[in-house]
Design a protein around this motif. Structure first.
Motif, PDB file in Angstrom:
ATOM      1  N   LEU A 103      37.875   5.532 -26.053  1.00  0.00           N
ATOM      2  CA  LEU A 103      37.135   5.183 -25.341  1.00  0.00           C
ATOM      3  C   LEU A 103      35.907   6.101 -25.291  1.00  0.00           C
ATOM      4  O   LEU A 103      34.829   5.388 -25.144  1.00  0.00           O
ATOM      5  CB  LEU A 103      37.827   5.172 -23.900  1.00  0.00           C
ATOM      6  CG  LEU A 103      39.028   4.047 -23.640  1.00  0.00           C
ATOM      7  CD1 LEU A 103      39.675   3.982 -22.331  1.00  0.00           C
ATOM      8  CD2 LEU A 103      38.803   2.721 -24.082  1.00  0.00           C
ATOM      9  N   TYR A 104      36.021   7.338 -25.285  1.00  0.00           N
ATOM     10  CA  TYR A 104      34.706   8.106 -25.051  1.00  0.00           C
ATOM     11  C   TYR A 104      34.117   8.005 -26.523  1.00  0.00           C
ATOM     12  O   TYR A 104      32.838   8.180 -26.325  1.00  0.00           O
ATOM     13  CB  TYR A 104      35.210   9.609 -24.963  1.00  0.00           C
ATOM     14  CG  TYR A 104      35.263   9.883 -23.731  1.00  0.00           C
ATOM     15  CD1 TYR A 104      34.355  10.118 -22.526  1.00  0.00           C
ATOM     16  CD2 TYR A 104      36.736  10.041 -22.722  1.00  0.00           C
ATOM     17  CE1 TYR A 104      34.559  10.509 -21.246  1.00  0.00           C
ATOM     18  CE2 TYR A 104      36.833  10.245 -21.379  1.00  0.00           C
ATOM     19  CZ  TYR A 104      35.741  10.732 -20.570  1.00  0.00           C
ATOM     20  OH  TYR A 104      35.840  10.696 -19.324  1.00  0.00           O
ATOM     21  N   THR A 107      32.261   4.837 -25.968  1.00  0.00           N
ATOM     22  CA  THR A 107      30.982   5.133 -24.893  1.00  0.00           C
ATOM     23  C   THR A 107      29.973   5.914 -25.445  1.00  0.00           C
ATOM     24  O   THR A 107      28.886   5.482 -25.067  1.00  0.00           O
ATOM     25  CB  THR A 107      31.786   6.035 -23.758  1.00  0.00           C
ATOM     26  OG1 THR A 107      32.534   5.178 -23.165  1.00  0.00           O
ATOM     27  CG2 THR A 107      30.485   6.196 -22.760  1.00  0.00           C
ATOM     28  N   HIS A 108      30.120   6.982 -26.245  1.00  0.00           N
ATOM     29  CA  HIS A 108      28.861   7.582 -26.846  1.00  0.00           C
ATOM     30  C   HIS A 108      28.133   6.606 -27.820  1.00  0.00           C
ATOM     31  O   HIS A 108      26.818   6.756 -27.861  1.00  0.00           O
ATOM     32  CB  HIS A 108      29.436   8.958 -27.666  1.00  0.00           C
ATOM     33  CG  HIS A 108      29.398  10.238 -26.724  1.00  0.00           C
ATOM     34  ND1 HIS A 108      28.608  10.667 -26.080  1.00  0.00           N
ATOM     35  CD2 HIS A 108      30.706  10.449 -26.001  1.00  0.00           C
ATOM     36  CE1 HIS A 108      29.171  11.521 -25.295  1.00  0.00           C
ATOM     37  NE2 HIS A 108      30.422  11.514 -25.125  1.00  0.00           N
ATOM     38  N   ILE A 136      25.766   0.195 -19.481  1.00  0.00           N
ATOM     39  CA  ILE A 136      26.346   0.661 -20.954  1.00  0.00           C
ATOM     40  C   ILE A 136      27.720  -0.100 -20.695  1.00  0.00           C
ATOM     41  O   ILE A 136      28.058  -0.649 -21.794  1.00  0.00           O
ATOM     42  CB  ILE A 136      26.480   2.123 -20.757  1.00  0.00           C
ATOM     43  CG1 ILE A 136      25.235   2.842 -20.954  1.00  0.00           C
ATOM     44  CG2 ILE A 136      27.611   2.377 -21.911  1.00  0.00           C
ATOM     45  CD1 ILE A 136      25.333   4.400 -20.849  1.00  0.00           C
ATOM     46  N   ASP A 137      28.477  -0.297 -19.563  1.00  0.00           N
ATOM     47  CA  ASP A 137      29.526  -0.728 -19.467  1.00  0.00           C
ATOM     48  C   ASP A 137      29.496  -2.366 -19.786  1.00  0.00           C
ATOM     49  O   ASP A 137      30.271  -2.829 -20.359  1.00  0.00           O
ATOM     50  CB  ASP A 137      30.063  -0.760 -17.912  1.00  0.00           C
ATOM     51  CG  ASP A 137      31.343  -1.229 -17.687  1.00  0.00           C
ATOM     52  OD1 ASP A 137      32.310  -0.769 -18.180  1.00  0.00           O
ATOM     53  OD2 ASP A 137      31.520  -2.330 -17.080  1.00  0.00           O
ATOM     54  N   VAL A 140      29.260  -2.560 -23.571  1.00  0.00           N
ATOM     55  CA  VAL A 140      30.604  -2.466 -24.249  1.00  0.00           C
ATOM     56  C   VAL A 140      31.557  -3.790 -24.051  1.00  0.00           C
ATOM     57  O   VAL A 140      32.172  -3.918 -24.938  1.00  0.00           O
ATOM     58  CB  VAL A 140      31.199  -1.167 -24.002  1.00  0.00           C
ATOM     59  CG1 VAL A 140      32.613  -1.148 -24.586  1.00  0.00           C
ATOM     60  CG2 VAL A 140      30.420   0.097 -23.951  1.00  0.00           C
ATOM     61  N   TYR A 174      39.206  -0.602 -24.421  1.00  0.00           N
ATOM     62  CA  TYR A 174      37.945  -0.580 -23.446  1.00  0.00           C
ATOM     63  C   TYR A 174      38.269  -1.716 -22.444  1.00  0.00           C
ATOM     64  O   TYR A 174      38.236  -1.624 -21.200  1.00  0.00           O
ATOM     65  CB  TYR A 174      36.690  -0.364 -23.954  1.00  0.00           C
ATOM     66  CG  TYR A 174      35.688   0.088 -22.971  1.00  0.00           C
ATOM     67  CD1 TYR A 174      35.210   1.254 -23.054  1.00  0.00           C
ATOM     68  CD2 TYR A 174      35.127  -0.982 -22.264  1.00  0.00           C
ATOM     69  CE1 TYR A 174      34.263   1.519 -22.121  1.00  0.00           C
ATOM     70  CE2 TYR A 174      34.322  -0.732 -21.301  1.00  0.00           C
ATOM     71  CZ  TYR A 174      33.520   0.438 -21.493  1.00  0.00           C
ATOM     72  OH  TYR A 174      32.529   0.743 -20.542  1.00  0.00           O
ATOM     73  N   GLU A 179      36.482  -1.597 -14.347  1.00  0.00           N
ATOM     74  CA  GLU A 179      35.172  -0.890 -13.994  1.00  0.00           C
ATOM     75  C   GLU A 179      35.676   0.151 -13.142  1.00  0.00           C
ATOM     76  O   GLU A 179      34.960   1.578 -13.124  1.00  0.00           O
ATOM     77  CB  GLU A 179      34.140  -1.681 -13.685  1.00  0.00           C
ATOM     78  CG  GLU A 179      33.764  -2.905 -14.656  1.00  0.00           C
ATOM     79  CD  GLU A 179      32.952  -3.912 -14.123  1.00  0.00           C
ATOM     80  OE1 GLU A 179      31.851  -3.526 -13.335  1.00  0.00           O
ATOM     81  OE2 GLU A 179      32.670  -4.983 -14.516  1.00  0.00           O
ATOM     82  N   THR A 193      36.385   2.589 -16.250  1.00  0.00           N
ATOM     83  CA  THR A 193      35.248   2.586 -17.419  1.00  0.00           C
ATOM     84  C   THR A 193      34.081   3.535 -16.896  1.00  0.00           C
ATOM     85  O   THR A 193      33.102   4.173 -17.589  1.00  0.00           O
ATOM     86  CB  THR A 193      34.806   1.544 -18.087  1.00  0.00           C
ATOM     87  OG1 THR A 193      34.592   0.318 -17.021  1.00  0.00           O
ATOM     88  CG2 THR A 193      36.222   0.887 -18.740  1.00  0.00           C
ATOM     89  N   ILE A 197      32.050   6.528 -18.340  1.00  0.00           N
ATOM     90  CA  ILE A 197      30.639   6.598 -18.890  1.00  0.00           C
ATOM     91  C   ILE A 197      29.880   7.633 -18.075  1.00  0.00           C
ATOM     92  O   ILE A 197      29.096   8.496 -18.689  1.00  0.00           O
ATOM     93  CB  ILE A 197      29.936   5.126 -18.608  1.00  0.00           C
ATOM     94  CG1 ILE A 197      30.762   4.120 -19.410  1.00  0.00           C
ATOM     95  CG2 ILE A 197      28.514   5.030 -18.765  1.00  0.00           C
ATOM     96  CD1 ILE A 197      30.419   2.721 -19.128  1.00  0.00           C
TER      97      ILE A 197
END
Length: 271
Positions: A103-104, A107-108, A136-137, A140, A174, A179, A193, A197
């Motif tokens: 997940l990280y 995210t990046h 960002i969420d 994704v 993800y 959220e 999430t 983030i």
């Protein structure tokens, strides 16, 4: 050339490389740093010395500019390479959970793509990308939907490639996360999430890749502004297969003629 001169040059090269470990120090605010950057730009022999010195330390020089300063990255196996267990401690991640590592990583990747959504933005030194946690969420989750549709189409026509299934499973990890997952204290839980983030962005702020801009007057959400140092790093990332595949999914928000990012329903993300 005397030994003393060689030693002085080596010391200067070491000082310049050392500045790369202090990302919040910039040449425009440090005259000694600025002098070393100027020498690097004007003296090919010094440039070569810095590159060789860095290589001996297990580093590769990405760029040396007045705006970003010294930007280097660790070579594979280097003592300076950030391992996942180190990153896990920095973002308070439960490092035993492989899903959180994925997940990280996702995210990046999304932060980079949304910060510089067009090749011309990434190439333009004057462009400053901006991101929010919520945008960002949304990006994704849009990727999750597109990948799920593609895998479903492949399953109907033929057996999907193994790498496609692995990628789809990663994004699914993800998509299954909420959220927000409120705790008893009323804060968002670590598994949410938006928390993931937010921690990733704070990690980038601490390393001089972003700084926090103003807070939106309407919704109170923080806006993160990319630095030139981050732009230099993303140019390196842009050559990877994962970044290329992400930008080709067709889920990045459309952009107005002024470069303002918008969601698909025309809701403005940034001023």
């Amino acid at each position: 050339m005397t030994f003393e001169t060689i030693a002085d040059d080596a010391e200067a090269a070491g000082r310049l490389i050392g500045y790369g470990f202090r990302p919040k120090v910039l040449p425009v605010r440090d005259s000694a740093y600025a002098a070393l950057v100027k020498r690097y730009a004007e003296d090919p022999d010094f440039e070569t010395l810095v590159a060789r010195y860095a290589a001996g330390m297990g580093l590769r020089v990405i760029a040396v500019t007045t705006r970003a300063g010294m930007v280097h990255t660790a070579l594979p196996g280097s003592a300076f390479e950030t391992r996942m267990d180190q990153y896990a401690r920095q973002v308070r991640m439960r490092e035993s959970r492989e899903a959180e590592r994925i997940l990280y990583g996702i995210t990046h990747l999304a932060v980079a793509a949304l910060t510089f959504p067009r090749p011309e933005d990434l190439a333009d030194d004057g462009y400053q990308g901006k991101v929010r946690v919520s945008s960002i969420d949304r990006l994704v989750r849009s990727m999750c939907r597109v990948l799920a549709e593609r895998v479903a189409e492949n399953e109907e026509s033929q057996d999907p490639p193994a790498d496609a299934l692995q990628l789809e499973r990663a994004w699914r990890a993800y998509e299954r996360r909420p959220e927000v997952a409120p705790t008893k204290a009323g804060r968002s839980g670590a598994s949410a999430t938006l928390t993931i983030i937010g921690r990733a962005l704070v990690h980038l702020v601490d390393r001089g890749m972003f700084h926090q801009g103003r807070t939106d007057s309407e919704d109170g959400e923080k806006i993160f502004l990319a630095t030139h140092r981050y732009q230099v790093h993303v140019r390196e990332l842009a050559s990877t297969r994962a970044y290329e595949e992400l930008t080709q999914l067709g889920v990045l928000p459309p952009i107005t003629g002024t470069g303002t990012l918008r969601t698909t329903d025309a809701e403005t993300l940034y001023d």
